[in-house]
Design an enzyme around this catalytic site. Structure first.
Site, mmCIF file in Angstrom:
data_model
loop_
_atom_site.group_PDB
_atom_site.id
_atom_site.type_symbol
_atom_site.label_atom_id
_atom_site.label_comp_id
_atom_site.label_asym_id
_atom_site.label_seq_id
_atom_site.Cartn_x
_atom_site.Cartn_y
_atom_site.Cartn_z
ATOM 1 N N ARG A 7 0.825 -1.220 0.000
ATOM 2 C CA ARG A 7 0.000 0.000 0.000
ATOM 3 C C ARG A 7 0.854 1.264 0.000
ATOM 4 O O ARG A 7 0.410 2.327 -0.410
ATOM 5 C CB ARG A 7 -0.977 -0.021 1.174
ATOM 6 N N ASP A 9 -7.077 22.674 -8.243
ATOM 7 C CA ASP A 9 -7.309 21.628 -9.238
ATOM 8 C C ASP A 9 -6.624 22.105 -10.517
ATOM 9 O O ASP A 9 -7.112 23.000 -11.202
ATOM 10 C CB ASP A 9 -8.820 21.442 -9.435
ATOM 11 N N TYR A 29 -15.173 22.052 -10.451
ATOM 12 C CA TYR A 29 -15.667 20.796 -11.010
ATOM 13 C C TYR A 29 -16.836 20.286 -10.148
ATOM 14 O O TYR A 29 -16.733 20.269 -8.916
ATOM 15 C CB TYR A 29 -14.490 19.821 -10.974
ATOM 16 N N LYS A 79 -6.822 12.707 -17.283
ATOM 17 C CA LYS A 79 -7.009 13.555 -18.463
ATOM 18 C C LYS A 79 -5.716 13.604 -19.291
ATOM 19 O O LYS A 79 -5.380 12.649 -19.940
ATOM 20 C CB LYS A 79 -7.496 14.939 -18.023
HETATM 21 C C1 PLP Z 1 -12.131 14.894 -14.595
HETATM 22 C C2 PLP Z 1 -11.805 15.960 -13.626
HETATM 23 C C3 PLP Z 1 -11.579 15.667 -12.291
HETATM 24 C C4 PLP Z 1 -11.767 14.299 -11.703
HETATM 25 O O1 PLP Z 1 -10.990 13.317 -12.246
HETATM 26 P P1 PLP Z 1 -11.453 11.788 -12.131
HETATM 27 O O2 PLP Z 1 -10.175 11.051 -12.352
HETATM 28 O O3 PLP Z 1 -12.476 11.570 -13.189
HETATM 29 O O4 PLP Z 1 -11.992 11.580 -10.748
HETATM 30 C C5 PLP Z 1 -11.238 16.700 -11.444
HETATM 31 N N1 PLP Z 1 -11.143 17.954 -11.891
HETATM 32 C C6 PLP Z 1 -11.351 18.286 -13.169
HETATM 33 C C7 PLP Z 1 -11.219 19.697 -13.579
HETATM 34 C C8 PLP Z 1 -11.701 17.297 -14.074
HETATM 35 O O5 PLP Z 1 -11.958 17.631 -15.334
#
Ligand code: PLP
Length: 415
Positions: A78, A204, A132, A229
């Protein structure tokens, strides 16, 4: 008959230790991406995909040494193996001012752990109204149940963040640009006020990645990415990361362990593979998206285009000051119509998939509704919002596809 063999776990000559981080900050981006995290690969180009729960110790002395410092080497699955370390260290090496990075099963999990790391019952969290949507759901529900209250602020507030701060404010969540409406936040103004009051800032940074925005250098304490992403880049996995300053690193690491998060070594290897080409892909996403955004700005069906690299964007000056470039996600607003009309535009697009997420090699389209989500700000718009994630296809093919879609859209109004 030969000698009785020892237990295989006791035959090791070397216990895997975690090598120290090397400083890559003097290198250019492509060179950095080629070198990052490579200390864990030894005699191969890439680190082994090391899957493990149990780690075996050579002896009692070896076990006792590991107990004293579980992060110094292999300890328990872990806490990660060489594959995890390679990705963690690569991400840390891309963020000047960072002490370390932890990996999470999704971007949302990374945001949740980062907020839990810096908030206690009775504290207040300020969240950008552009955040988000799942971040809002997390704050309103889970954090609320833990006794943490959330208030939303205008992402364009700048210095006026001071008016939103109360005695109870302990953390501010930033997202710049917002991934639906693309407001750019004045990060240095907000982080200076937060630091002066001992308030932790979490950003973020999924849209920009560390190649386009380095938040810790602008005073942010924890930088989160959905690696899902652009970094992974191929729409085949979910993962998140959180990278922290030396001051926040112990708290972030503790929250990670206590919440029991773990990602697979196989997925780490895929994200590392994506990371090696991130600069090339982002350059192409950026160029194509900008070409399409400029073309859309001149289209008669389009009211406005929300792309921070366009001079027409309201916070373009902030964007030019703080970002090293753009990526491939932006939105535009239509001059007329409502959501049901957008079917004529999107249903027959040949090169744009209809779906969530973004940052992959393939283009995506999504109609967006802001008013359903927002609570601190409102925007009055003449028609629906369409978000595009521009992939690596040829830009002429994408423009021809959108041109035909917009003609179908316009035809509904007898134009
Ligand atoms: C997709 C996204 C997330 C979350 O990512 P996941 O891996 O799908 O949980 C967070 N912030 C933004 C701006 C996003 O586009």
């Amino acid at each position: 008959m030969g000698r009785q063999p020892a237990h295989p776990g006791r035959d090791r000559r070397v216990t895997a230790r975690r090598p120290p981080l090397t400083d890559l900050s003097a290198l250019g981006t492509g060179t950095k991406l080629a070198q990052a995290g490579r200390a864990h690969a030894h005699d191969m180009v890439n680190p082994p995909v090391a899957r493990a729960s149990t780690i075996l110790f050579e002896s009692l002395a070896d076990l006792d040494a590991a107990l004293k410092d579980p992060d110094a080497g292999l300890y328990y699955g872990r806490r990660g193996t060489q594959t995890h370390w390679a990705l963690e260290d690569a991400l840390t090496q891309l963020e000047p001012g960072a002490a370390g990075t932890k990996l999470f099963p999704s971007g949302v999990a990374a945001i949740a752990a980062s907020l839990i790391a810096c908030l206690d019952a009775g504290d207040e969290l300020l969240v950008s109204d552009s955040a988000y949507e799942p971040t809002r759901t997390l704050a309103d529900n889970l954090l609320g149940r833990l006794g943490i209250t959330t208030r939303y602020y205008d992402p364009c507030c700048g210095d006026a963040i001071a008016d939103a701060i109360s005695e109870k404010t302990r953390a501010i969540l930033l997202e710049s640009p917002g991934s639906l409406s693309f407001e750019v936040q004045d990060l240095p103004a907000i982080t200076a006020i937060a630091r002066a009051r001992g308030i932790t800032t979490v950003i973020d940074n999924t849209w920009a990645t560390p190649l386009r925005l380095q938040p810790l250098a602008l005073g942010v304490d924890i930088s989160v990415q959905a690696l899902t992403k652009y970094v992974a880049g191929h729409s085949d996995l979910l993962m998140g990361s959180a990278t922290a300053t030396p001051a926040m690193w112990p708290k972030l690491k503790a929250a990670f362990y206590r919440l029991g998060h773990h990602v697979s070594a196989d997925d780490c290897a895929l994200v590392l593979r994506g990371l090696r080409t991130l600069n090339l892909r982002l350059d192409r996403h950026e160029q194509s998206a900008l070409a399409i955004a400029r073309w859309l700005e001149t289209h008669e069906a389009v009211d406005r285009v929300w792309h921070p690299a366009l001079p027409s964007h309201p916070q373009h000056a902030l964007f030019s000051r703080d970002f090293a470039g753009a990526t491939g996600l932006f939105a535009f607003v239509l001059k007329q119509g409502s959501r049901p009309h957008t079917a004529a535009l999107i249903d027959e697009l040949r090169h744009f998939g209809i779906g969530f997420s973004w940052g992959g090699f393939e283009s995506l389209v999504l109609p967006v509704e802001l008013d359903r989500i927002r609570t601190a700000t409102t925007t009055s718009l003449p028609g629906p919002i369409i978000r595009l994630s521009i992939g690596l296809e040829e830009v002429d093919d994408l423009i021809a596809d959108l041109d035909a879609g917009l003609a179908r859209y316009q035809a509904q109004f007898g134009a």
